[in-house]
Motif scaffolding. Structure first.
Motif, PDB file in Angstrom:
ATOM      1  N   LEU A   1      23.603 -22.934  69.256  1.00  0.00           N
ATOM      2  CA  LEU A   1      23.317 -21.952  70.292  1.00  0.00           C
ATOM      3  C   LEU A   1      23.982 -20.614  69.969  1.00  0.00           C
ATOM      4  N   ILE A   2      25.223 -20.678  69.524  1.00  0.00           N
ATOM      5  CA  ILE A   2      25.930 -19.470  69.085  1.00  0.00           C
ATOM      6  C   ILE A   2      26.651 -19.786  67.788  1.00  0.00           C
ATOM      7  N   ARG A   3      27.068 -18.741  67.098  1.00  0.00           N
ATOM      8  CA  ARG A   3      27.890 -18.935  65.905  1.00  0.00           C
ATOM      9  C   ARG A   3      28.761 -17.694  65.693  1.00  0.00           C
ATOM     10  N   PRO A   4      29.870 -17.856  64.952  1.00  0.00           N
ATOM     11  CA  PRO A   4      30.711 -16.698  64.643  1.00  0.00           C
ATOM     12  C   PRO A   4      30.049 -15.822  63.589  1.00  0.00           C
ATOM     13  N   PHE A   5      30.534 -14.623  63.426  1.00  0.00           N
ATOM     14  CA  PHE A   5      29.989 -13.716  62.419  1.00  0.00           C
ATOM     15  C   PHE A   5      31.081 -12.745  61.977  1.00  0.00           C
ATOM     16  N   ALA A   6      30.889 -12.136  60.819  1.00  0.00           N
ATOM     17  CA  ALA A   6      31.844 -11.157  60.301  1.00  0.00           C
ATOM     18  C   ALA A   6      31.542  -9.812  60.945  1.00  0.00           C
ATOM     19  N   GLY A   7      32.262  -9.486  61.965  1.00  0.00           N
ATOM     20  CA  GLY A   7      31.974  -8.302  62.753  1.00  0.00           C
ATOM     21  C   GLY A   7      32.338  -7.004  62.053  1.00  0.00           C
ATOM     22  N   LEU A   8      31.616  -5.970  62.404  1.00  0.00           N
ATOM     23  CA  LEU A   8      31.906  -4.616  61.938  1.00  0.00           C
ATOM     24  C   LEU A   8      32.569  -3.893  63.095  1.00  0.00           C
ATOM     25  N   ARG A   9      33.836  -3.457  62.869  1.00  0.00           N
ATOM     26  CA  ARG A   9      34.631  -2.915  63.974  1.00  0.00           C
ATOM     27  C   ARG A   9      35.283  -1.596  63.584  1.00  0.00           C
ATOM     28  N   PRO A  10      35.641  -0.780  64.562  1.00  0.00           N
ATOM     29  CA  PRO A  10      36.357   0.457  64.241  1.00  0.00           C
ATOM     30  C   PRO A  10      37.755   0.147  63.690  1.00  0.00           C
ATOM     31  N   ALA A  11      38.176   0.926  62.709  1.00  0.00           N
ATOM     32  CA  ALA A  11      39.563   0.838  62.259  1.00  0.00           C
ATOM     33  C   ALA A  11      40.466   1.181  63.443  1.00  0.00           C
ATOM     34  N   PRO A  12      41.644   0.556  63.522  1.00  0.00           N
ATOM     35  CA  PRO A  12      42.502   0.733  64.709  1.00  0.00           C
ATOM     36  C   PRO A  12      42.741   2.183  65.105  1.00  0.00           C
ATOM     37  N   GLU A  13      42.932   3.053  64.110  1.00  0.00           N
ATOM     38  CA  GLU A  13      43.235   4.452  64.420  1.00  0.00           C
ATOM     39  C   GLU A  13      42.012   5.229  64.917  1.00  0.00           C
ATOM     40  N   HIS A  14      40.833   4.627  64.841  1.00  0.00           N
ATOM     41  CA  HIS A  14      39.611   5.321  65.240  1.00  0.00           C
ATOM     42  C   HIS A  14      38.964   4.755  66.503  1.00  0.00           C
TER      43      HIS A  14
ATOM     44  N   CYS B   1      18.276 -16.695  68.095  1.00  0.00           N
ATOM     45  CA  CYS B   1      16.938 -16.206  68.454  1.00  0.00           C
ATOM     46  C   CYS B   1      16.012 -17.372  68.789  1.00  0.00           C
ATOM     47  N   ALA B   2      16.192 -18.506  68.109  1.00  0.00           N
ATOM     48  CA  ALA B   2      15.367 -19.682  68.397  1.00  0.00           C
ATOM     49  C   ALA B   2      15.601 -20.160  69.823  1.00  0.00           C
ATOM     50  N   ALA B   3      16.865 -20.152  70.268  1.00  0.00           N
ATOM     51  CA  ALA B   3      17.167 -20.552  71.646  1.00  0.00           C
ATOM     52  C   ALA B   3      16.546 -19.583  72.644  1.00  0.00           C
ATOM     53  N   TYR B   4      16.491 -18.332  72.278  1.00  0.00           N
ATOM     54  CA  TYR B   4      15.819 -17.330  73.119  1.00  0.00           C
ATOM     55  C   TYR B   4      14.322 -17.629  73.200  1.00  0.00           C
ATOM     56  N   GLU B   5      13.711 -17.920  72.064  1.00  0.00           N
ATOM     57  CA  GLU B   5      12.268 -18.171  72.028  1.00  0.00           C
ATOM     58  C   GLU B   5      11.885 -19.431  72.796  1.00  0.00           C
ATOM     59  N   THR B   6      12.731 -20.462  72.758  1.00  0.00           N
ATOM     60  CA  THR B   6      12.405 -21.729  73.412  1.00  0.00           C
ATOM     61  C   THR B   6      12.840 -21.775  74.870  1.00  0.00           C
TER      62      THR B   6
END
Length: 413
Positions: free
Chosen positions: A3-16, A111-116
């Motif tokens: 249903l869900i899974r982790p991912f390698a997120g894109l995040r702001p650097a702490p100073e930004h 997305c499959a869970a959304y479709e079903t």
């Protein structure tokens, strides 16, 4: 497929962080976004509202707008303002607005869970708005605007959230609207596994806000599946960016209505017509409805309390019994002649965050003739509608606080 899974997120650097995160793209006009982004070269509005960096004469759906968003996104990556995490993680995201606090999980949702239908929707979408989000995802090769999901709260998930957020957050910033945004990275393998398992045990998730974003993600996934001869189902395009909150922490505000004219009626004639479906009483103070079936009406400089007569409410119809439906079916359409609220230009909608004073202001200015204050739609009603596969009337819910754009993005590898 989970249903869900982790991912390698894109995040702001702490100073930004403070200079990056921004309101969601769909709550600001282009002019408002230009003002908010002024002096902030790395505001995420340069990505989510890229028309602000083009002449005002350029249409917001012009191909140059999406190309400008791609360039701004690339510039933030190349300069190190946005950084990709080294491994797939979950993230707990906390919003604090005044005395209200809610903590949700940032995850990639199927997305499959959304479709079903395991991820339930409750609104119709518009093709033009879907197209806009599809073009934005394809231009960036990333999902940057999270879908706001909810679920019937779970003791198991609550316990994991408490443990994961007991430490100092990895991001903690108060935005210019005084909403505090905090983020905790969930990197421990055993905690990631426990979260995946706990969410898998849920019967379903519900879209609270973000129907066009989720629909667009599903369209991109389908397009890429067809084009990928080696499709396995594990590709990142099979999931969409989401923040998932328990239902007992959600805050829904009223979503009020204003109508430009009285359909040829005088104020006195309108009041007389209301007696058929409502009990009407004048009030000395602004009327904020406290229960279902009750409405505030501001007309000709005076407030009235309207209580719908019980026999006018279809109690067994999960859509028809909603206050937004009752007002439409018993007053706006038969008395004021308002047709489809998605298309009729005589009606407008005012989010509860603006307060009852905004209703008074718009009537007293002559911009509109009458205003209606509603009781907020409950999350239980939203879920009941979604569980039947039905859809709610437009502009039924207003969620606060809003998720920020730019906190975590989901790259489509």
């Amino acid at each position: 497929m989970s249903l869900i899974r982790p991912f390698a997120g894109l995040r702001p650097a702490p100073e930004h962080v403070a200079g990056v995160i921004a309101p969601p793209y769909d709550v600001l006009s282009s002019d408002e976004a230009r003002v908010r982004a002024a002096g902030k070269p790395f505001s995420f509005l340069h990505v989510s509202k890229p028309e602000i960096d083009l002449p005002p004469t350029v249409d917001v759906h012009d191909p140059r707008v999406y190309e400008q968003g791609r360039r701004s996104f690339g510039r933030m990556l190349e300069s190190g303002v946005l950084r990709r995490d080294a491994a797939p993680y979950y993230y707990f995201y906390r919003l604090v607005m005044g005395t209200h606090t809610q903590t949700g999980l940032v995850a990639a949702a199927s997305c499959a869970a959304y479709e079903t239908g395991r991820i339930r929707r409750h609104e119709h979408t518009r093709p033009d708005k879907e197209d806009d989000r599809v073009r934005q995802i394809e231009a960036l090769n990333a999902q940057t605007g999270p879908v706001f999901l909810t679920y019937r709260h779970s003791a198991a998930i609550d316990a994991i959230a408490r443990a994961a957020t007991a430490s100092t957050p990895d991001m903690d910033v108060t935005a210019d609207d005084n909403v505090r945004h905090s983020l905790w990275v969930v990197s421990r393998p055993e905690r990631i596994a426990a979260l995946t398992e706990a969410f898998e045990a849920l019967e379903r998730l519900y879209i609270a806000d973000g129907h066009h974003r989720s629909a667009a993600a599903a369209r991109v996934a389908e397009r890429r599946r067809v084009a990928n001869a080696g499709h396995t189902g594990a590709e990142s395009y099979n999931y969409f960016l989401a923040v998932i909150f328990p239902d007992d922490q959600m805050r829904i505000l009223d979503y009020n209505r204003v109508v430009k004219d009285l359909n040829g009626l005088s104020p006195q004639a309108l009041l007389a017509r209301l007696d058929q479906a409502f009990e009407v009483s004048p009030e000395a103070e602004p009327v904020r409805p406290a229960r279902a079936g009750e409405f505030g009406m501001y007309l000709a400089g005076r407030w009235y309390r309207l209580r719908v007569k019980p026999d006018r409410v279809p109690a067994r119809d999960p859509v028809g019994r909603l206050d937004v439906s009752v007002l439409q079916d018993q007053l706006l359409t038969p008395v004021l002649g308002v047709g489809d609220p998605r298309r009729d230009r005589r009606i407008d909608f005012v989010g509860g965050i603006r307060g009852l004073s905004e209703l008074v202001k718009r009537v007293d200015s002559g911009e509109v003739a009458v205003a209606f204050a509603l009781c907020p739609t409950s999350l239980a009603d939203l879920m009941a509608v979604a569980d039947t596969g039905a859809v709610m009337p437009p502009k039924s819910t207003w969620f606060e606080p809003k998720l920020a754009d730019g906190v975590v993005s989901h790259v489509l590898d």
